[in-house]
Enzyme design. Structure first.
Site, mmCIF file in Angstrom:
data_model
loop_
_atom_site.group_PDB
_atom_site.id
_atom_site.type_symbol
_atom_site.label_atom_id
_atom_site.label_comp_id
_atom_site.label_asym_id
_atom_site.label_seq_id
_atom_site.Cartn_x
_atom_site.Cartn_y
_atom_site.Cartn_z
ATOM 1 N N GLY A 233 0.828 -1.194 0.000
ATOM 2 C CA GLY A 233 0.000 0.000 0.000
ATOM 3 C C GLY A 233 0.864 1.247 0.000
ATOM 4 C CB CYS A 234 0.189 4.670 -1.191
ATOM 5 S SG CYS A 234 -1.458 4.908 -0.515
ATOM 6 C CE1 TYR A 235 -1.407 8.138 4.299
ATOM 7 C CE2 TYR A 235 -3.252 6.713 3.786
ATOM 8 C CZ TYR A 235 -2.745 7.977 4.019
ATOM 9 O OH TYR A 235 -3.569 9.069 3.989
ATOM 10 C CB ALA A 236 2.066 -0.187 3.691
ATOM 11 C CB THR A 237 5.363 2.200 0.142
ATOM 12 O OG1 THR A 237 4.737 1.109 -0.536
ATOM 13 C CG2 THR A 237 6.716 2.491 -0.489
#
Lengths: 339, 339, 339, 339
Positions: free
Chosen positions: A143-147
């Site tokens: 995910g974008c936040y996760a990255t």
């Protein structure tokens, strides 16, 4: 190599098409979209002049028979459904969440519905993921936040308490997708900040913890508050955790710089220079800065990415490159837009 | 009452003039600005049609002799210099930092230069400040970040560990003042988020800790990371601290609601509704939401204000109303702009 | 081919460096900047990761001796000064105004100072310019407004009165340069529109008229009002002129489509689809739409470009490609950002 | 006076409620909304703290029996339907288009559906409208674009050819209403400009022409191109017309200044100072600048308003004041927000 994209009418799908048009080895020959099937690609993504005259198809397994590589950019729960009808020989990168979590229980808690299992987690810039990705044929793109949060936190396991990490991250509106909702219209968003999925319930939380636990060998726990920011692209994550040993900004900066030595897309900025989301727009790059807050004995990390680039489409291509034995930077050697 | 404004060419000064033009009891009759002295007020603040034809004066003590009330909106270090030349009978609200800190050491650490002493801290919505303000003739108006963070944290002293509060707060660009700097030009700011004063060094930290320590009776400590957001006005603060007792979102919501019962400008929103900075634009209002993150045993608080309204000019007028024995809401009964 | 960039610290210079890093044939080996000489390129343009570790030099003629191609991105009046010290063998594209005007009188009226003469006008997408450019070693890259307005008006000479063309065009803030001025700071620009150089005085007027006169064979005259828009990039030009013969939207659309048949970077959108600046961001593309306003017997044209891309750096590279006998699209085959 | 608002859930309705809460004479006691009936007003308009605890009603004629004054803020075609069920004694201001046009044919061409007739046109700042309004019990509030364009053009009838006026006007997104459409979501709008209703088809065209014809005594004709701008509020209109006699910027400036002498809400700015939409935000004020473009013998006029303030709710209140025999500025004496 022949490439297919399933679900190309969203923002991540559009960015994927934009980047794939650059790629020296990949040739896109199947492009599907559900509700926009039959429409001109440029009617949904007016920027995609490279695809002028082409249309979105409805999903049909036969269109993908000749594909060596397939990207899925579907809402969660949808990837698991189409997977059985895709050729087993094809390498697949799923930009959705369906195959990210190794825990059926976490899937159930944060997403619900049937648990589909876990693929290699495609956090392509760091180990052990990078090596695993290069040996995989199926990869779950983070995910974008996760990255941004996992990259910003991973190097800190030896100096900070990862069992109580606090993260506040703000995202541009494309993170909320290309959908017609009142709370996303420009009049509501312009000049305003507001939080959402408040109280530690964002669905990227378990994948961040899973990734950090894997990197650090200790159980990580994240308090994560997301914010919707009045800009189309970009994520700025602020990460803080209690230091577990006395250290200085200089030492932490050196630790992070060393950690990312082999990560060509991650830049630990010179001390004092702050990450800025616009510098990353459209690219696969990451900017990180660190500081020791001696007043509170806390590590503070700031991470900027483009949610659609590194946070979705560009990292997906980096994963595909690794899976296909190509240079990981193939088709990704361009700088962010800056302004 | 006759009112003077010293330093009216900045954004806080402009907002003060805008609001004072509404006020039923206050009549502005002295308006000074340093570098803009002699210019039309509307040439600096084109919105201030109410002041058409009037000019900024250079500061001259004699202009303030007849003033019953004086607002200072000067860079830090400047208020302390002019104070001696103002009439001792006048009530004064200082929008700057000069008289906020009770510790000379903290002043020295965060600001430097001569320490000028402390006035009553003008956090007008809560006790013990409100009562003290109404008995004071000199009040130090809180900083914009400090206002939002102190209000969002104060009610939590009985349930959360205030010795390790983490705050990430994003501000609109007017918080950085009306000054010509490359990093503030629209091309640099548009569509971008970036942090600044990174690593626990923001100068509002000690005043927040001082206020919270006073409210809670225990020593508060804040890890604070500020962010510059691509919008002209507004602050959204995300506050989190470890819970010191088992509790629920509903209980915390009730606790906050009770705490602010007598604070007409503070709204604890219905559970699930999030504060949104645009809803507060131009007003003295505050929106707060709370949640218990049971995953990490943390309290999470979201607070929105207008940095120029509640965070500066509007709270200054609320303070002046209290000091003058007026209704605290005089001249402040208007809603935010919304969009 | 070895390439030099003179004046690379501005927005056009930064965009040029960003695009040149992509180019398959051009290798940048001299990068100068006046006031930023000695600084890291990434300290001014944090997006330019491709140039990490490299610094701006002060301008020194010897650095350009080995250059086959030189781009000048200097304030007007400066290009003419450095030209004598550059190698006569080098091809030169000037992004500034110094060599655009064929009339010394017009130069004097709109710019002032010494008139330096005229180079081939680099309006690369249309004839007669394209052919002339390919035979030239010195090319004057058009202004950003001029590019969009000339392209939008040129096909209309047979159907509209070009002696009284009205244009209102709005530009993103990068068009105003990377300079610290109060009227450009984000707080002033955000959420606001304002006109400037009002009353027909914008300095791009004569180059537009010169280009149109050349294309149409009749004397063109433009009433041009520029607007500063709250966005970093993009120009949207609205052009209108009295029709000189009865015609329909369909006929005009066909006329424009035919005119641009060989212009791979210009798209006349399907009838009813409007140009949108974000679709062009970062690219060399142009979007055009036309309509006949039968109520007033006027042609109306809408044109969108990226002021830094097609309006400056990307067209400069297109010009360089043509001058060097390369494919005009070399290094420019990428779509706009879209969002 | 008791006031009702029909259709208060849109942006104009919200702004009306916001402004009415200030008004010294008006007391809102009926608030209806169609699709939001039963909802808290603050759930739709979170800024309207003054209305905390109140809900939108479904429309019921009996709720308006006691109203002395009623505002209608409904989609076009709807006002005409409710009018019969409202008390005949009530004064009514319709913010919609239903009663603006005196020509059934124009209504049919631009709106379609049944023609409902014409009320006094509420262009409150100029004659003959102001006098007519003060004698009317039913007033049709002008459209937002129409307000800015008619005010900017009206004074020019003696010096410019009003039979061929060209207008390009850009509006903030609230002008497009509070509706969930893909083309209005922030990701699509942010950082982008695009035109719409292209080719002279905008439905405000006939009311502008009708108003100008009435003011000037000669048939006015407008070529009008609207643009959607990336900001929530504000309209900037650029108006140009051929001069019919030799004149200078100074003379035209004097003409305009004289024309608006008695219009307290219209400011003709000092020569060289440009209207700026943010200066008008939230207010009933108008800023105008004029210039003679001697190069093309054209008059150029720039006009800024807030589309929701002067362009809708604030002018509606001004009209109501005039109709009720109050000071036209009652409840409207506040400046724009500025930033």
């Amino acid at each position: 190599m022949k490439v297919g994209v399933v679900g190309a009418s969203g923002y991540a799908g559009g960015e994927l098409l934009r980047l794939l048009a650059f790629h020296p080895q990949f040739e896109v020959n199947a492009i599907t979209a559900h509700s926009n099937a039959g429409e001109q690609i440029t009617s949904v993504h007016p920027q995609l002049q490279s695809y002028a005259g082409k249309k979105f198809s409805a999903f049909s397994p036969s269109d993908f028979l000749s594909c060596d590589l397939i990207f899925l950019a579907l809402p969660h729960g949808e990837s698991a459904k189409v997977i059985a009808s895709l050729p087993t020989s094809a390498k697949i990168v799923d930009l959705g969440a369906d195959f990210r979590l190794e825990s059926a229980q976490q899937w159930s808690k944060y997403y619900g519905g049937d648990y589909a299992g876990a693929w290699t987690y495609g956090l392509a810039d760091i180990e052990p993921f990078k090596t695993l990705i290069s040996k995989s044929t199926k990869v779950a793109n983070p995910g974008c936040y996760a990255t941004s949060i996992a990259l910003g936190t991973a190097p800190a396991s030896s100096i900070a308490d990862l069992s109580d990490v606090v993260v506040v991250a703000a995202s541009g509106t494309t993170g909320a997708g290309r959908s017609a909702k009142i709370n996303l219209i420009a009049s509501e968003v312009a000049g305003s900040l507001t939080s959402y999925k408040f109280g530690g319930v964002h669905q990227h939380t378990p994948e961040i913890e899973q990734a950090l636990t894997k990197v650090s060998g200790t159980a990580a726990k994240i308090s994560f508050t997301p914010i919707l920011a009045p800009m189309p692209r970009g994520i700025l994550s602020t990460i803080t955790a209690k230091l577990t040993k006395a250290t200085s900004t200089e030492e932490v900066h050196a630790l992070y710089s060393t950690y990312f030595t082999d990560s060509q897309f991650v830049t630990v900025l010179p001390i004092g220079v702050m990450p800025k989301t616009s510098a990353l727009t459209g690219s696969n790059h990451v900017q990180i800065q660190v500081a020791v807050d001696s007043h509170t004995s806390r590590l503070v990390v700031s991470v900027a990415i483009d949610n659609l680039g590194k946070g979705a489409a560009a990292q997906a291509i980096q994963n595909a490159n690794l899976m296909c034995g190509l240079d990981e930077a193939a088709g990704l050697r361009f700088d962010g837009l800056g302004v």
